[in-house]
Structure formats: C-alpha cells, structure tokens
Design an enzyme around this catalytic site. Structure first.
Site, PDB file in Angstrom:
ATOM      1  N   ASN A   9      -9.149 -32.629  -7.465  1.00  0.00           N
ATOM      2  CA  ASN A   9      -8.623 -31.438  -8.140  1.00  0.00           C
ATOM      3  C   ASN A   9      -9.586 -31.113  -9.274  1.00  0.00           C
ATOM      4  OD1 ASN A   9      -7.261 -29.517  -9.563  1.00  0.00           O
ATOM      5  ND2 ASN A   9      -5.511 -30.817 -10.110  1.00  0.00           N
ATOM      6  N   LYS A  11      -9.604 -28.682 -11.204  1.00  0.00           N
ATOM      7  CA  LYS A  11      -8.987 -27.942 -12.322  1.00  0.00           C
ATOM      8  C   LYS A  11      -9.899 -26.765 -12.703  1.00  0.00           C
ATOM      9  CE  LYS A  11      -6.438 -32.073 -13.411  1.00  0.00           C
ATOM     10  NZ  LYS A  11      -5.780 -32.929 -14.403  1.00  0.00           N
ATOM     11  N   HIS A  95       1.839 -29.107  -9.591  1.00  0.00           N
ATOM     12  CA  HIS A  95       1.068 -29.962 -10.501  1.00  0.00           C
ATOM     13  C   HIS A  95       1.715 -29.927 -11.885  1.00  0.00           C
ATOM     14  CE1 HIS A  95      -2.130 -31.590 -12.950  1.00  0.00           C
ATOM     15  NE2 HIS A  95      -2.628 -32.117 -11.851  1.00  0.00           N
ATOM     16  N   GLU A  97       0.547 -29.781 -14.761  1.00  0.00           N
ATOM     17  CA  GLU A  97       0.004 -28.779 -15.696  1.00  0.00           C
ATOM     18  C   GLU A  97       0.626 -27.412 -15.428  1.00  0.00           C
ATOM     19  OE1 GLU A  97      -4.150 -29.640 -15.013  1.00  0.00           O
ATOM     20  OE2 GLU A  97      -3.843 -31.604 -15.946  1.00  0.00           O
ATOM     21  N   GLU A 167       2.038 -38.339  -9.652  1.00  0.00           N
ATOM     22  CA  GLU A 167       1.129 -38.221 -10.793  1.00  0.00           C
ATOM     23  C   GLU A 167       1.922 -38.352 -12.090  1.00  0.00           C
ATOM     24  OE1 GLU A 167      -2.729 -35.950  -9.579  1.00  0.00           O
ATOM     25  OE2 GLU A 167      -1.322 -34.594 -10.534  1.00  0.00           O
ATOM     26  N   GLY A 173      -5.549 -37.434 -17.177  1.00  0.00           N
ATOM     27  CA  GLY A 173      -6.568 -37.064 -18.160  1.00  0.00           C
ATOM     28  C   GLY A 173      -6.565 -37.943 -19.397  1.00  0.00           C
ATOM     29  N   SER A 212      -5.931 -40.518 -13.794  1.00  0.00           N
ATOM     30  CA  SER A 212      -7.046 -41.376 -14.230  1.00  0.00           C
ATOM     31  C   SER A 212      -7.558 -42.302 -13.123  1.00  0.00           C
ATOM     32  CB  SER A 212      -6.660 -42.174 -15.492  1.00  0.00           C
ATOM     33  OG  SER A 212      -6.369 -41.280 -16.562  1.00  0.00           O
TER      34      SER A 212
HETATM   35  P1  13P Z   1      -7.321 -37.109 -13.944  1.00  0.00           P
HETATM   36  O1  13P Z   1      -7.857 -37.863 -12.734  1.00  0.00           O
HETATM   37  O2  13P Z   1      -8.397 -36.389 -14.696  1.00  0.00           O
HETATM   38  O3  13P Z   1      -6.469 -37.996 -14.786  1.00  0.00           O
HETATM   39  O4  13P Z   1      -6.365 -35.949 -13.376  1.00  0.00           O
HETATM   40  C1  13P Z   1      -5.419 -36.273 -12.418  1.00  0.00           C
HETATM   41  C2  13P Z   1      -4.839 -35.027 -11.868  1.00  0.00           C
HETATM   42  O5  13P Z   1      -4.142 -34.289 -12.548  1.00  0.00           O
HETATM   43  C3  13P Z   1      -5.164 -34.681 -10.484  1.00  0.00           C
HETATM   44  O6  13P Z   1      -4.384 -33.628 -10.025  1.00  0.00           O
END
Ligand code: 13P
Length: 253
Positions: A9, A11, A95, A97, A167, A173, A212
C-alpha cells in the site's frame, strides 16, 4: 493450502518517474516461481500507468479505495468499474486511515466491499483496533464488529473472493509491529468467527497482517499458522524490502 498474499500500500507516495523505477526493480526482483500473490497499490492517478507497466507479469495492481456507488454525480470519486477498466484487480477497503481521517463507518465499508466485488475486483478488507481499544480489552469485539458488518449483509460466501487484512491501528507507521503471537491470536479469532458460518470457507480465506511489516520481521510473522501474508505500507516503497517480504511469504509455502 492458502496461497500467500502480499500487497504494498503505497499510500500518498510516488511520482511517475519514481514509480517507473520502483516497478521495474520489482519486476526484476520478484521471482515468477514464488507461489505468492503479489500486488502493488499506487495512488489512483498512477494506476493505469502501473497496470500497463506490469501487464502480463507476476505483480497485480490494486487501488487504495473505491467508491461505493457505481456511477453518477459523485465529485472526486472513482468507481470500481473504472478501476477494472484501467487494469486493477484489487481494491483496499476500510483502511484505518480512511475510517479515521475520512470518517468511513462499517456500513460504508461494507458497501464499498460489495461495489468492488460486483465489478470483479478482489476487496482487501482492513480490520483493526486502536491502542485504546486494545488496552480496554476490546480487540476481539472491534474486529468482530468490523467483520460482521460485511458478513451480515453480504454473507460468508462473499469472503470467498476477498482478502482480510488485520491491521492494528497502533502498529501502522509506528515501527511497532504486533508480535507474531498477537497477530496470530486475532487471525485465529477471525477465522473461528467465519467458521461459525462456513467452516470450509473459513479455512480458505487469506488473512494477512499489516502494521510495520518489514524485511526484518516478515518471516517470523508469516511463520504463524493463520498469518497468510502482509499488507505493507512504508516498506513497500523500497524494492529491496518488498522483495525480502515477498521472499519470506514464498518461504512459508
Ligand atoms: P506501515 O507498513 O507503514 O506500518 O503501514 C501499514 C499499512 O497501513 C498498510 O496498509
């Protein structure tokens, strides 16, 4: 045996030039013989270019979101059919976010899930608790509610053409991944919950972990019996990291 699934992903990262270089690197490094479903999810505006560059190869393309509506006056939105039209095969839905920053609730996520499937996309349904919810002992209740929002409307059968991504919000992150056992416990819980409706199907649905994931922890996470791969954020922007994560998933089989 469930085929491992690893998706990057991206982002809101990338540029035409950077994407082209990264994808060329991935095509060179990701081995065709690895029995792993490998996917990249660039931002909307780059999907068509990515799909063209990866056409006929081992790496599929997915979107990071999709509109719940099929067509019409929805300024700024992108429909599932449009994603299919430009070569996408997957769409991330729910997701954290999107849930947190754009106020998407369980009902909307369930509609996005269905819209993706209707158009022939494989939805990657994200579930996960916040740190406060974990500390309050509510992890299972939260992911059960998020899963049930889809199960209750679309039925267990709808998961046969979907991927679940656990997740935990506190692991995204932050550099602080869930321990393999923490991930395994939630994945096993989700599988039991699906099994209550359809045991055969529950054994077939891929449940991947996100939060992560990196080259240094992928193997131990993927060694858990119910962790069928990863949804990778930051580390998917590095060809070397993503290659090692996919290799770890391949070694699982
Ligand atoms: P990170 O791997 O940067 O922690 O992000 C995970 C994520 O949100 C994947 O969709």
């Amino acid at each position: 045996m469930r085929r491992p699934f690893v998706a990057g992903n991206w982002k809101m990262h990338g540029s035409r030039a950077a994407n082209e270089t990264l994808l060329a690197e991935l095509e060179r490094r990701l081995k065709p013989e690895w029995p792993v479903e490998m996917v990249v999810c660039p931002p909307f505006v780059y999907l068509a270019d990515a799909a063209r560059q990866l056409e006929g190869g081992r790496v599929g393309v997915g979107a990071q979101d999709v509109c719940a509506e099929p067509v019409g006056a929805f300024t700024g939105q992108v429909s599932a059919a449009m994603l299919v039209d430009v070569g996408c095969r997957y769409a991330i839905v729910g997701h954290s976010e999107r849930r947190r920053l754009y106020h998407e609730d369980d009902a909307l996520v369930a509609r996005k899930f269905a819209a993706a499937q209707r158009a022939g996309l494989v939805p990657v349904l994200c579930l996960g608790e916040t740190l406060e919810e974990r500390e309050a002992g509510a992890t299972e209740a939260v992911v059960a509610r998020q899963l049930d929002a889809v199960l209750s409307i679309h039925g267990a059968e709808s998961l046969s053409k979907a991927v679940l991504a656990y997740e935990p919000v506190w692991a995204i992150g932050t550099g602080r991944n869930a321990s393999p056992q923490q991930a395994q416990d939630v994945h096993a819980f989700l599988r039991r919950r699906m099994a209550a409706q359809d045991a055969t199907l529950a054994g077939q649905v891929r449940i991947v972990y996100g939060g992560s994931v990196k080259a240094g922890n992928a193997a131990e996470l993927f060694a858990m019996p119910d962790v069928d791969g990863g949804l990778v954020g930051g580390a998917s922007l590095s060809a070397d990291e993503f290659q090692q994560i996919c290799a770890a998933a391949a070694a699982r089989t």
